[in-house]
Design an enzyme around this catalytic site. Structure first.
Site, mmCIF file in Angstrom:
data_model
loop_
_atom_site.group_PDB
_atom_site.id
_atom_site.type_symbol
_atom_site.label_atom_id
_atom_site.label_comp_id
_atom_site.label_asym_id
_atom_site.label_seq_id
_atom_site.Cartn_x
_atom_site.Cartn_y
_atom_site.Cartn_z
ATOM 1 N N CYS A 178 -9.887 95.079 -99.899
ATOM 2 C CA CYS A 178 -8.651 95.852 -99.838
ATOM 3 C C CYS A 178 -8.784 97.141 -100.664
ATOM 4 O O CYS A 178 -9.228 97.107 -101.811
ATOM 5 C CB CYS A 178 -7.512 94.992 -100.393
ATOM 6 S SG CYS A 178 -5.972 95.872 -100.531
ATOM 7 N N GLU A 234 -7.127 82.453 -100.534
ATOM 8 C CA GLU A 234 -7.424 83.345 -99.401
ATOM 9 C C GLU A 234 -8.659 82.859 -98.634
ATOM 10 O O GLU A 234 -8.694 82.886 -97.396
ATOM 11 C CB GLU A 234 -7.655 84.779 -99.892
ATOM 12 C CG GLU A 234 -7.883 85.761 -98.742
ATOM 13 C CD GLU A 234 -8.256 87.155 -99.212
ATOM 14 O OE1 GLU A 234 -7.636 87.666 -100.169
ATOM 15 O OE2 GLU A 234 -9.177 87.740 -98.607
HETATM 16 S S1 SF4 Z 1 -2.427 94.463 -100.765
HETATM 17 FE FE1 SF4 Z 1 -4.599 94.018 -100.918
HETATM 18 S S2 SF4 Z 1 -4.854 93.012 -102.907
HETATM 19 FE FE2 SF4 Z 1 -2.698 92.940 -102.412
HETATM 20 S S3 SF4 Z 1 -2.425 90.954 -101.417
HETATM 21 FE FE3 SF4 Z 1 -2.785 92.462 -99.806
HETATM 22 S S4 SF4 Z 1 -4.978 92.386 -99.449
HETATM 23 FE FE4 SF4 Z 1 -4.610 91.362 -101.392
#
Ligand code: SF4
Length: 296
Positions: free
Chosen positions: A207, A136
């Site tokens: 997130c 990422e």
């Molecule tokens: S939902 Fe959140 S933790 Fe899952 S891939 Fe997407 S950004 Fe990453």
């Protein structure tokens, strides 16, 4: 223990986040329709789920495998996303791309791209808190056209020039408390500069599906006698959540699969909780529950 059978509960908040779920569904659909797909890196940091998908025909590509793709081959981009150069390289080779980048990561890439353009105009920089080398992070730095500094520990803040404007972001899966500490330090260092002027803009980009898991596992671990935490050995989210569980409940055991369960762990337990990382499949936690059921 008495004749009372322990109660087994699977943590309702454990298991795949929506981004990973979506990427795996894309892989399964491609495997059904085309019988094969190559994924750029591991789709999820969980050995058991990777074995299942590879058994269905999925192939994992290394970073250099983009160079040897043939026109018409099918490549899946996982939830972490990729830098713009990777899209270009694949398109130039006329590869059929299925983009399963998580929408949350895509939005962050756009924000970083815009921030980088703004910072370039005023001589400032983009700072990203995260794990160097993580996929990422590579995607985010790529979107900043190289105008980004990745910070993973507070001591690395010394290398930043606080007299210049700065926009700060975090990798989506970072620890919220550590990010807060880093941001507080950045703000206080910026205030100490000659002008005393703060030119720092902080963005909270962790997130919610990750940050909500910490209080959830804390509560879950405290409400059971024994916790079986199921996680891939490479999952950093797994290590982080298992650490919280262990802190709250000393009887936390970390396993990658049912073969590692020890019946002695359950000898004095009245309630057994099963939890996992955002990369732990639901079917694996259910398999663990059935195995415990047969042991007690
Ligand atoms: S939902 Fe959140 S933790 Fe899952 S891939 Fe997407 S950004 Fe990453």
């Amino acid at each position: 223990m008495d004749n009372l059978k322990p109660r087994i509960e699977i943590d309702p908040s454990a298991g795949f986040c929506s981004g990973v779920k979506r990427a795996i569904e894309s892989a399964e659909n491609l495997l059904k329709s085309a019988g094969e797909v190559s994924c750029l890196g591991e789709i999820v940091h969980n050995e058991a789920e990777m074995d299942r998908l590879e058994g269905l025909g999925m192939r994992v590509m290394g970073p250099d495998d983009t160079k040897i793709q043939k026109a018409g081959s099918k490549v899946l981009i996982r939830a972490h996303g990729v830098p713009p150069e990777t899209y270009k390289e694949l398109k130039d080779k006329q590869v059929v791309i299925t983009d399963a980048t998580c929408p949350v990561v895509l939005r962050l890439q756009q924000k970083v791209k815009q921030a980088s353009a703004e910072m370039l105009q005023v001589g400032g920089t983009v700072v990203i808190y995260g794990k160097p080398g993580h996929a990422e992070i590579a995607g985010l730095v790529g979107n900043a056209s190289g105008n980004a500094i990745v910070i993973s520990t507070p001591d690395q803040l010394d290398s930043l020039d606080f007299t210049k404007p700065m926009m700060v972001f975090s990798q989506t899966t970072s620890d919220l408390n550590l990010y807060r500490e880093i941001c507080d330090t950045i703000l206080s260092l910026a205030r100490k500069t000659a002008t005393g002027e703060t030119k720092v803009m902080i963005h909270q980009t962790i997130c919610g599906q990750v940050s909500r898991r910490a209080p959830a596992i804390e509560k879950f671990a405290g409400s059971h006698d024994v916790i079986i935490f199921v996680s891939g050995s490479d999952s950093s989210n797994g290590k982080y959540l298992a650490g919280i569980s262990k802190f709250v409940n000393d009887h936390t055991y970390i396993v990658t699969g049912p073969g590692q369960l020890n019946p002695e762990w359950f000898a004095k337990a009245y309630t057994i909780g099963i939890s996992g990382a955002t990369s732990t499949p639901q079917w694996l936690m259910q398999q663990i529950a059935s195995e415990i059921e047969s042991m007690i």
